[in-house]
Design an enzyme around this catalytic site. Structure first.
Site, short mmCIF file in Angstrom:
data_model
loop_
_atom_site.label_atom_id
_atom_site.label_comp_id
_atom_site.label_asym_id
_atom_site.label_seq_id
_atom_site.Cartn_x
_atom_site.Cartn_y
_atom_site.Cartn_z
N GLU A 1 92.81 154.34 109.42
CA GLU A 1 92.21 154.37 108.08
C GLU A 1 92.92 153.40 107.13
O GLU A 1 92.84 153.53 105.92
CB GLU A 1 92.26 155.79 107.50
CG GLU A 1 93.66 156.31 107.21
CD GLU A 1 94.30 157.04 108.39
OE1 GLU A 1 95.21 157.85 108.13
OE2 GLU A 1 93.93 156.79 109.54
N ASN B 1 88.49 164.08 108.80
CA ASN B 1 88.23 164.19 110.23
C ASN B 1 88.29 165.64 110.71
O ASN B 1 87.45 166.10 111.47
CB ASN B 1 89.23 163.35 111.02
CG ASN B 1 88.77 161.91 111.20
OD1 ASN B 1 87.58 161.60 111.09
ND2 ASN B 1 89.71 161.02 111.47
N HIS C 1 84.85 163.50 113.56
CA HIS C 1 85.09 162.05 113.60
C HIS C 1 83.85 161.22 113.25
O HIS C 1 84.01 160.13 112.67
CB HIS C 1 85.64 161.65 114.97
CG HIS C 1 87.04 162.11 115.18
ND1 HIS C 1 88.14 161.44 114.67
CD2 HIS C 1 87.54 163.20 115.81
CE1 HIS C 1 89.25 162.07 114.99
NE2 HIS C 1 88.92 163.16 115.69
N ASP D 1 84.09 158.24 110.71
CA ASP D 1 83.67 156.85 110.96
C ASP D 1 82.77 156.34 109.86
O ASP D 1 82.87 155.17 109.44
CB ASP D 1 82.94 156.77 112.31
CG ASP D 1 83.88 156.90 113.50
OD1 ASP D 1 85.11 156.81 113.31
OD2 ASP D 1 83.38 157.08 114.62
N ASP E 1 95.05 152.44 102.10
CA ASP E 1 94.95 153.56 103.03
C ASP E 1 94.06 154.63 102.40
O ASP E 1 94.22 154.96 101.21
CB ASP E 1 96.35 154.11 103.31
CG ASP E 1 96.35 155.20 104.35
OD1 ASP E 1 96.52 154.86 105.53
OD2 ASP E 1 96.19 156.38 103.99
#
Length: 253
Positions: free
Chosen positions: A164, A129, A134, A138, A121
């Site tokens: 994630e 974010n 975002h 990404d 993770d």
């Protein structure tokens, strides 16, 4: 230098053509005394036969075109089916396996062999974010996948099982071997130049589980996920092994 003369495909109506030539020869040789009686009938038969051959050739050409179009359509349908299958099994952002495909893959492997499951993770991903948007998030996700792909063994499979969160499936790996892979992955992510606007680095936390043949995804994932949260609570950017993986590691020479 002149090339070799082109070879023409054999005429499928060669026998009919020979029959037609013979009929024309017979018609031409028909004695004048019988010209009116049989010549007209033979001439009409020749004309009808010629029309039949022309129509048959036209139908054959149409059939060939239809067959070609059908073959092209079948090829396109096969391509579309493969594309749909790929989309059904892969994450659109990263191109790695999606959660459903990972579950199916792990259960199939457990049906015949041992495997290790690494769950990782991205640390503080929400901050990335929230702080940078975002699109930057990404790019971080794609960068993490690039790190995984650069490090994992050729027999491994990578999946994205959450926003994630990722998994690495390692067939025939025990606790010690899978821990080494996880540590290599952790170092690769830590050293990767993600180029965040504030210059900060990106890290990830890892949980590792090993399972023998006959296990299932839910059991293995649950153990690896518990180990992952131990790593999170322990300060992040570290690897933790599930209890069963620790036991397996003790027996690896």
């Amino acid at each position: 230098m002149l090339g070799a003369p082109a070879r023409h495909a054999p005429d499928i109506f060669d026998a009919e053509n020979q029959t037609l030539l013979a009929a024309r020869a017979a018609h031409a040789a028909c004695p004048s005394s019988a010209q009116e009686a049989c010549g007209q009938a033979l001439g009409d038969l020749i004309l009808a036969y010629e029309r039949l051959l022309r129509e048959t050739r036209r139908l054959v050409r149409r059939s060939d075109r239809a067959e070609l179009e059908m073959n092209q359509m079948n090829t396109r349908l096969q391509d579309l089916a493969a594309e749909l299958e790929h989309r059904a099994n892969h994450d659109p952002l990263t191109g790695v396996l999606n959660r459903a495909a990972v579950i199916d893959l792990v259960n199939r492997h457990f049906g015949r062999e041992d495997l290790a499951l690494i769950v990782l993770d991205i640390d503080h991903f929400k901050r990335i974010n929230d702080s940078f948007g975002h699109p930057v998030g990404d790019r971080v996700i794609q960068g993490v996948v690039a790190c995984l792909q650069a490090v994992v063994p050729t027999t491994a499979h990578i999946g994205r099982v959450g926003g994630e969160e990722f998994t690495v499936v390692l067939p025939r790996h025990g606790g010690a071997a899978s821990e080494r892979v996880a540590q290599d992955l952790r170092h690769a992510i830590e050293a990767y130049a993600f180029e965040l606007p504030d210059g900060s680095s990106v890290t990830a936390s890892f949980g590792v589980c090993w399972g023998p043949a006959g296990s299932d995804f839910d059991s293995a994932y649950g153990l690896a996920d518990e180990a992952l949260y131990v790593a999170k609570r322990g300060g992040r950017n570290q690897v933790r092994l599930a209890t069963n993986a620790l036991a397996a590691a003790e027996h690896v020479v």
